[in-house]
Design a protein around this motif. Structure first.
Motif, PDB file in Angstrom:
ATOM      1  N   ARG A 366      33.059  23.867  46.669  1.00 32.39           N
ATOM      2  CA  ARG A 366      32.304  22.621  46.812  1.00 32.39           C
ATOM      3  C   ARG A 366      31.055  22.640  45.941  1.00 32.39           C
ATOM      4  O   ARG A 366      30.667  23.687  45.414  1.00 32.39           O
ATOM      5  N   ALA A 367      30.435  21.486  45.830  1.00 33.12           N
ATOM      6  CA  ALA A 367      29.198  21.394  45.063  1.00 33.12           C
ATOM      7  C   ALA A 367      27.992  21.746  45.926  1.00 33.12           C
ATOM      8  O   ALA A 367      27.101  22.474  45.489  1.00 33.12           O
ATOM      9  N   VAL A 368      27.947  21.220  47.155  1.00 32.72           N
ATOM     10  CA  VAL A 368      26.790  21.431  48.042  1.00 32.72           C
ATOM     11  C   VAL A 368      27.303  21.869  49.410  1.00 32.72           C
ATOM     12  O   VAL A 368      28.183  21.216  49.995  1.00 32.72           O
ATOM     13  N   TRP A 369      26.727  22.938  49.919  1.00 30.23           N
ATOM     14  CA  TRP A 369      27.066  23.446  51.252  1.00 30.23           C
ATOM     15  C   TRP A 369      25.765  23.592  52.035  1.00 30.23           C
ATOM     16  O   TRP A 369      24.881  24.364  51.666  1.00 30.23           O
ATOM     17  N   ILE A 370      25.645  22.819  53.133  1.00 34.46           N
ATOM     18  CA  ILE A 370      24.478  22.888  54.008  1.00 34.46           C
ATOM     19  C   ILE A 370      24.971  23.378  55.361  1.00 34.46           C
ATOM     20  O   ILE A 370      25.756  22.686  56.022  1.00 34.46           O
ATOM     21  N   ILE A 388      27.634  14.472  41.218  1.00 35.80           N
ATOM     22  CA  ILE A 388      28.556  15.555  41.540  1.00 35.80           C
ATOM     23  C   ILE A 388      29.906  15.232  40.910  1.00 35.80           C
ATOM     24  O   ILE A 388      30.472  14.162  41.134  1.00 35.80           O
ATOM     25  N   ARG A 389      30.423  16.162  40.141  1.00 31.79           N
ATOM     26  CA  ARG A 389      31.680  15.907  39.441  1.00 31.79           C
ATOM     27  C   ARG A 389      32.445  17.219  39.250  1.00 31.79           C
ATOM     28  O   ARG A 389      31.895  18.309  39.350  1.00 31.79           O
ATOM     29  N   ASP A 390      33.729  17.080  38.975  1.00 36.14           N
ATOM     30  CA  ASP A 390      34.578  18.195  38.547  1.00 36.14           C
ATOM     31  C   ASP A 390      34.490  19.393  39.485  1.00 36.14           C
ATOM     32  O   ASP A 390      34.081  20.491  39.099  1.00 36.14           O
ATOM     33  N   VAL A 391      34.870  19.152  40.723  1.00 33.28           N
ATOM     34  CA  VAL A 391      34.974  20.224  41.715  1.00 33.28           C
ATOM     35  C   VAL A 391      36.454  20.385  42.044  1.00 33.28           C
ATOM     36  O   VAL A 391      37.055  19.517  42.669  1.00 33.28           O
ATOM     37  N   ASN A 392      37.059  21.497  41.588  1.00 30.43           N
ATOM     38  CA  ASN A 392      38.501  21.668  41.801  1.00 30.43           C
ATOM     39  C   ASN A 392      38.763  22.545  43.023  1.00 30.43           C
ATOM     40  O   ASN A 392      39.188  23.683  42.950  1.00 30.43           O
ATOM     41  N   GLY A 393      38.488  21.938  44.198  1.00 28.76           N
ATOM     42  CA  GLY A 393      38.817  22.603  45.452  1.00 28.76           C
ATOM     43  C   GLY A 393      40.299  22.553  45.717  1.00 28.76           C
ATOM     44  O   GLY A 393      41.098  22.108  44.899  1.00 28.76           O
ATOM     45  N   GLN A 394      40.660  22.954  46.904  1.00 32.85           N
ATOM     46  CA  GLN A 394      42.076  23.037  47.233  1.00 32.85           C
ATOM     47  C   GLN A 394      42.681  21.652  47.437  1.00 32.85           C
ATOM     48  O   GLN A 394      42.061  20.789  48.063  1.00 32.85           O
ATOM     49  N   PHE A 418      22.235  18.950  63.370  1.00 28.02           N
ATOM     50  CA  PHE A 418      21.310  18.466  62.362  1.00 28.02           C
ATOM     51  C   PHE A 418      20.648  17.187  62.874  1.00 28.02           C
ATOM     52  O   PHE A 418      21.286  16.354  63.537  1.00 28.02           O
ATOM     53  N   HIS A 419      19.382  17.017  62.530  1.00 25.87           N
ATOM     54  CA  HIS A 419      18.666  15.773  62.801  1.00 25.87           C
ATOM     55  C   HIS A 419      17.979  15.320  61.523  1.00 25.87           C
ATOM     56  O   HIS A 419      17.362  16.127  60.817  1.00 25.87           O
ATOM     57  N   ASP A 420      18.065  14.024  61.233  1.00 24.88           N
ATOM     58  CA  ASP A 420      17.481  13.429  60.021  1.00 24.88           C
ATOM     59  C   ASP A 420      18.210  13.937  58.780  1.00 24.88           C
ATOM     60  O   ASP A 420      17.656  14.653  57.954  1.00 24.88           O
ATOM     61  N   LEU A 421      19.464  13.546  58.687  1.00 20.74           N
ATOM     62  CA  LEU A 421      20.306  13.902  57.553  1.00 20.74           C
ATOM     63  C   LEU A 421      20.514  12.644  56.710  1.00 20.74           C
ATOM     64  O   LEU A 421      21.123  11.675  57.174  1.00 20.74           O
ATOM     65  N   LEU A 422      20.003  12.651  55.497  1.00 18.53           N
ATOM     66  CA  LEU A 422      20.104  11.500  54.600  1.00 18.53           C
ATOM     67  C   LEU A 422      20.877  11.898  53.350  1.00 18.53           C
ATOM     68  O   LEU A 422      20.486  12.837  52.642  1.00 18.53           O
ATOM     69  N   ILE A 423      21.966  11.185  53.078  1.00 16.62           N
ATOM     70  CA  ILE A 423      22.761  11.387  51.867  1.00 16.62           C
ATOM     71  C   ILE A 423      22.818  10.037  51.169  1.00 16.62           C
ATOM     72  O   ILE A 423      23.497   9.125  51.641  1.00 16.62           O
ATOM     73  N   GLN A 424      22.099   9.892  50.075  1.00 14.51           N
ATOM     74  CA  GLN A 424      21.862   8.560  49.510  1.00 14.51           C
ATOM     75  C   GLN A 424      21.859   8.578  47.986  1.00 14.51           C
ATOM     76  O   GLN A 424      21.330   9.501  47.355  1.00 14.51           O
ATOM     77  N   ASP A 425      22.449   7.521  47.412  1.00 13.84           N
ATOM     78  CA  ASP A 425      22.386   7.257  45.966  1.00 13.84           C
ATOM     79  C   ASP A 425      23.016   8.381  45.145  1.00 13.84           C
ATOM     80  O   ASP A 425      22.567   8.649  44.021  1.00 13.84           O
ATOM     81  N   ASN A 426      24.024   9.005  45.665  1.00 11.45           N
ATOM     82  CA  ASN A 426      24.724  10.054  44.936  1.00 11.45           C
ATOM     83  C   ASN A 426      26.023   9.509  44.343  1.00 11.45           C
ATOM     84  O   ASN A 426      26.601   8.545  44.846  1.00 11.45           O
ATOM     85  N   THR A 427      26.493  10.142  43.274  1.00 10.32           N
ATOM     86  CA  THR A 427      27.787   9.787  42.696  1.00 10.32           C
ATOM     87  C   THR A 427      28.722  10.990  42.793  1.00 10.32           C
ATOM     88  O   THR A 427      28.294  12.148  42.660  1.00 10.32           O
ATOM     89  N   PHE A 428      30.004  10.695  43.034  1.00  6.94           N
ATOM     90  CA  PHE A 428      31.032  11.718  43.177  1.00  6.94           C
ATOM     91  C   PHE A 428      32.204  11.317  42.293  1.00  6.94           C
ATOM     92  O   PHE A 428      32.794  10.250  42.487  1.00  6.94           O
TER      93      PHE A 428
END
Length: 941
Positions: A366-370, A388-394, A418-428
């Motif tokens: 993956r690209a990001v693991w939290i 985020i691009r070109d992630v060749n996972g399974q 988790f509290h206050d999790l914001l995922i915004q304005d990202n491209t995949f």
């Protein structure tokens, strides 16, 4: 986060009580410390040269549009905005509470000049604008439906903003109370009405401009702006004075710089000139609250970013870029499972990186693991503007933990969330297998028993304005969350390369979720393969205002509990005011035990030749049980096999329109069933983008208008933001507004000579009976009224008018003619609201003669229009002004005669000698705020 620590704050706080008593100023807030207000963004414009300016809190360079002009400012240097193209795009602002302040020195007041703006010229929606005009400071805001909450008009007094002199301006919000300040003194205040929901604004927020309909700045400030500051709270009167006096803040953390090309790990890393070089150096460092980790723009690394440490409340650790150029790139290159990692860390904000992770062969990647494990609560993780691009996972096995951003709670000993999790304005782009996956080990309840313990939902989860293209499986999966908000996301080409069962955007084991304003299209496969899904163990979820099209598995999957004791049900989820166009296989699929699921006021369209079911039970081992209701939907079926199969559930139908081809299974127990043409404006015309579905509005005379069954707690608005009553009979389908009809424009050439042609056979617009009066002290038709005629030929659009006006007064010229007696009109391509842009003109008899001015164009520039024939004459004895205009079609580009139908609004302004008194408008959307959705459709005959 940087905190303001004033050197004189304690003195001012001590004095504030006496100041309050003497001057009526508000005292300082009751804060836990004397640190002062939180400064979110700050621009001093002290660079003096170059094409960018630093945002001081993040240290990030912001590009200046146009050609920057640097001059001496109120403090140090300032940016001179040229009135044409200069602007700076800010980060988003928390509009729930704020203060925005700046020094301004305007050179002119030609039309509206924006101190900051987030609206779009010609549109009423998403306004968040502060501007100067005619010596006054104005503020206006609105939500996605154009609701201004009763705040307009809100301004300072006449002549309160001088030309060519410095004025300190500020606007603040606390609750529903808004205030305007001039030079540290409260100048105006007003309380807005209603529940202000200003989230999800998709437009850039600019200093010195608002947005043009085609992108870029519009209404650019003409003058100097300096010391622009954004606070995340409403400042007190004392604090406003502190800001005006230039009290600075002390940075609570340390900035660390990393430059792959020119850095050195032996350096201190605390300045751009002493930057570190490697990710290894970063990963070996434990950062402290308030620190910033700044990666050089254009730098490229291969490896993993895993910085250590945690921030604290109000002082997160920030990862961002610095300098001009492309986002810093980190290639995982398959060397690590994740390119960016956080483990048992909190209060982090990660921004503006480009991330890849391509290995030699596919595996979990993956690209990001939290990850949070056995720590109780992990707070404040914000991931923004990541490419985020070109992630060749399974993909050969179903691996939901391969992909873009994976947020996981693991562990077995301490319940954690988790509290206050914001995922915004990202491209995949080209991410396998999942775009965003949120999951917890603490997930057990009812039929779910495979976790570590009892269900504990994440809180404060927001996924907003993310764009997904070609995710191998799902684009968004939200699990184990309470009241997550998933909005303004776009998922295209999901499930293009994976195995198992996948959909584009969905939640599972999650309560009180709201999915809204999303678009999902071209989801592949029919092992699910739908655009949206409310899945098992997800009660009280709402799916509204979404656009689904061309998904191979259909629009919506509804899954209740399966297995277990056979008596537990998922409860009370709602699917409303969505639009589905050409979704395949089955529009709605249902599985398992659901109770009181409501599907209402949606519009479904299937094209000729399609073979699509309406309601399908795909799992023969888990047929639907419980209750589902379907009300006020429009089912516009030009295909075949539109079957309705409810399994073992009790399905009720009421108020639906079943139009087109009919199946024998079509409900007969719908007491208010209609099968007549609902008269959609242009069914099947939707494209890519939520704004392209104008064709699903209703034409005048539609049987769907006002014929639906009332539904309580219906959300209060339709797909387009039109208000919906909870008691009166609503429309059927996703459109809740009035029926739309195109006014005819007759084919007729006129002679522009100062004398009106005989237009008795031409349909006219009577402003006195068909217009809306927006004027204080209106004296009736003798005060202002008139007739307007529109005609056309192959070369021109013609406007003829005879305006009755007891007092003629037009002291202005050029862009200010709207302040005097004049006619304004605007056109927009297509039906109302189909195109956000408008071409707005005004014409007036000035001291220099007749003038035609264009304030906004789509393919033409603003300014005085000379390519026209124009005559304006005043008959003082009859109190009449006659207007004749022949306007070449080239001035209306991109509208041509071939279009036949377009949108138009017009008005007559009135000035009796004491300023603009008001106007009478036919249509809407130009006199107050700009909104093409309020125009009238017109058709060339």
């Amino acid at each position: 986060m940087r905190r303001w620590r004033s050197k004189i704050l304690s003195l001012l706080l001590a004095a504030s009580m006496s100041v309050t008593l003497l001057a009526g100023m508000s005292a300082a807030p009751d804060r836990a410390s004397a640190d002062g207000p939180v400064l979110r963004q700050s621009y001093t414009f002290d660079e003096g040269s170059g094409s960018s300016t630093e945002e001081r809190v993040s240290g990030q360079a912001r590009t200046i549009t146009g050609t920057p002009a640097w001059v001496s400012g109120k403090e140090g240097n300032a940016l001179d905005f040229d009135g044409v193209s200069t602007s700076v795009v800010l980060d988003s602002v928390n509009k729930e509470a704020f203060t925005i302040a700046a020094w301004i020195k305007p050179h002119s007041y030609t039309y509206n000049h924006f101190v900051f703006g987030q609206g779009v010229s010609g549109e009423q929606e998403y306004m968040f604008n502060l501007w100067v005009n005619g010596g006054k400071l104005f503020f206006l805001l609105s939500d996605e439906s154009g609701n201004g909450f009763g705040l307009w008009p809100f301004s300072t007094a006449e002549n309160s903003i001088p030309l060519n002199d410095w004025t300190h301006v500020a606007v603040s919000r606390s609750g529903n109370l808004f205030k305007l300040y001039l030079n540290g003194v409260l100048a105006a205040s007003k309380t807005a009405s209603g529940n202000l929901d200003l989230s999800g604004n998709p437009n850039p927020l600019r200093i010195g401009a608002q947005n043009a309909s085609g992108g870029g700045p519009m209404g650019v400030f003409d003058g100097l702006i300096d010391e622009f500051n954004v606070f995340e709270e409403a400042l007190t009167d004392v604090e406003i004075i502190m800001v005006m006096e230039g009290e600075d803040f002390v940075e609570a953390g340390t900035d660390y710089y990393v430059d792959a090309a020119n850095g050195n790990d032996a350096n201190t890393g605390t300045s751009a000139g002493t930057a570190w070089a490697s990710l290894a150096k970063v990963n070996a460092t434990t950062f402290q609250p308030g620190d910033r980790l700044l990666l050089k723009s254009g730098s490229v690394w291969t490896g993993q970013l895993w910085p250590k440490g945690s921030g604290s409340s109000g002082s997160p650790i920030i990862v961002d870029k610095y300098g001009e150029g492309n986002k810093p790139v980190i290639h995982g290159a398959g060397q690590y499972q994740e390119t960016v990692k956080l483990y048992n860390q909190q209060y982090w904000e990660i921004n503006n990186l480009e991330l890849t992770n391509t290995g030699a062969s596919r595996t979990t990647r993956r690209a990001v693991w939290i990850e949070a494990q056995d720590i109780g609560v992990a707070n404040h993780i914000h991931l923004k503007n990541l490419d985020i691009r070109d992630v060749n996972g399974q993909t050969a096995v179903q691996d939901l933990e391969s992909g873009g951003i994976i947020v996981r709670v693991t562990g077995h000993t301490t319940p954690t969330k988790f509290h206050d999790l914001l995922i915004q304005d990202n491209t995949f782009t080209d991410v396998d297998s999942t775009g965003v996956f949120i999951r917890s080990n603490w997930r057990n309840r009812l039929t779910r028993t495979d976790g570590s313990g009892a269900w504990l939902g994440f809180t404060g989860v927001v996924l907003r304005s993310n764009s997904f293209n070609r995710t191998g499986g799902d684009a968004i999966i939200v699990c184990e969350s309470d009241a997550p908000l998933i909005e303004y996301n776009v998922a295209a080409n999901s499930y293009y390369d994976s195995v198992g069962y996948h959909a584009a955007i969905w939640g599972i084991n999650t309560d009180n979720a709201v999915f809204q304003y999303n678009e999902a299209y071209l989801t592949r496969n029919t092992m699910d393969g739908m655009g949206f899904d409310i899945d098992e163990l997800s009660s009280n979820s709402i799916m509204q205002y979404n656009y689904s099209h061309d998904n191979e598995g259909g629009f919506m999957l509804l899954v209740g509990q399966r297995g277990g004791n056979g008596v537990d049900y998922d409860q009370d989820s709602v699917v409303r005011y969505n639009i589905s166009e050409n979704d395949e296989l089955a529009l709605i699929q249902a599985v398992g035990r659901v109770q009181n699921y409501q599907v209402y006021n949606n519009t479904f369209y299937t094209a000729p030749g399609m073979n699509v079911r309406f309601l399908m039970a795909p799992d023969g081992n888990n047929l639907p049980q419980g209750t589902m209701s379907f009300k006020n939907n429009i089912i516009y079926n030009l295909g075949t096999n539109m079957t309705y199969y409810c399994g073992n559930a009790t399905c009720t139908y009421d108020g639906n329109i079943y139009y087109g081809n009919h199946d024998a299974s079509e409900p007969t127990n719908d007491p208010n069933k209609l099968t007549t043409d609902p008269m959609l404006l242009d069914p099947g015309s939707g494209g890519t983008g939520r704004h392209t579905v104008f064709g699903y509005k209703l034409a005048a005379g539609s049987p769907a208008l006002g014929s639906g069954v009332p539904i309580a707690n219906n959300g209060g608005k339709d797909y387009w933001g039109n208000p919906i009553s909870s008691s009166a009979a609503p429309n059927r389908g996703a459109y809740g507004g009035p029926g739309l009809a195109g006014a005819p424009i007759a084919a007729r050439t006129i002679t522009v000579d100062g004398t009106l042609d005989n237009l008795s056979s031409v349909p006219g617009i009577d402003l006195g009976t068909q217009g809306t009066v927006v004027m204080s002290g209106y004296g009736g038709t003798s005060d202002l009224s008139g007739m307007v005629w529109l005609t056309w030929d192959a070369n021109h659009l013609y406007l003829s008018a005879k305006i009755k006006d007891d007092t003629f007064h037009q002291p202005e010229s050029g862009g200010n003619i709207w302040l005097g007696d004049s006619i304004q009109f605007a056109v927009s391509p297509g039906l109302p609201g189909q195109h956000a842009g408008m071409i707005e003109f005004g014409m007036a008899l000035t001291s220099s003669g007749p003038q035609l001015y264009r304030w906004s164009g789509i393919n033409n520039a603003s300014g005085t229009v000379t390519n026209r024939q124009l005559s304006i004459t005043r008959n003082a004895s009859a109190n009449e002004t006659v207007y004749e205009l022949a306007l070449p079609w080239a001035e209306l580009s991109p509208i041509t005669t071939a279009d036949q139908t377009f949108s138009l609004s017009l008005l007559a302004n009135d000035n009796d000698g004491s300023g603009r008194k008001g106007w009478i408008e036919w249509g809407g959307g130009i006199g107050g705020s700009k909104n093409t959705a309020l125009f009238h459709p017109v058709t060339l005959q």
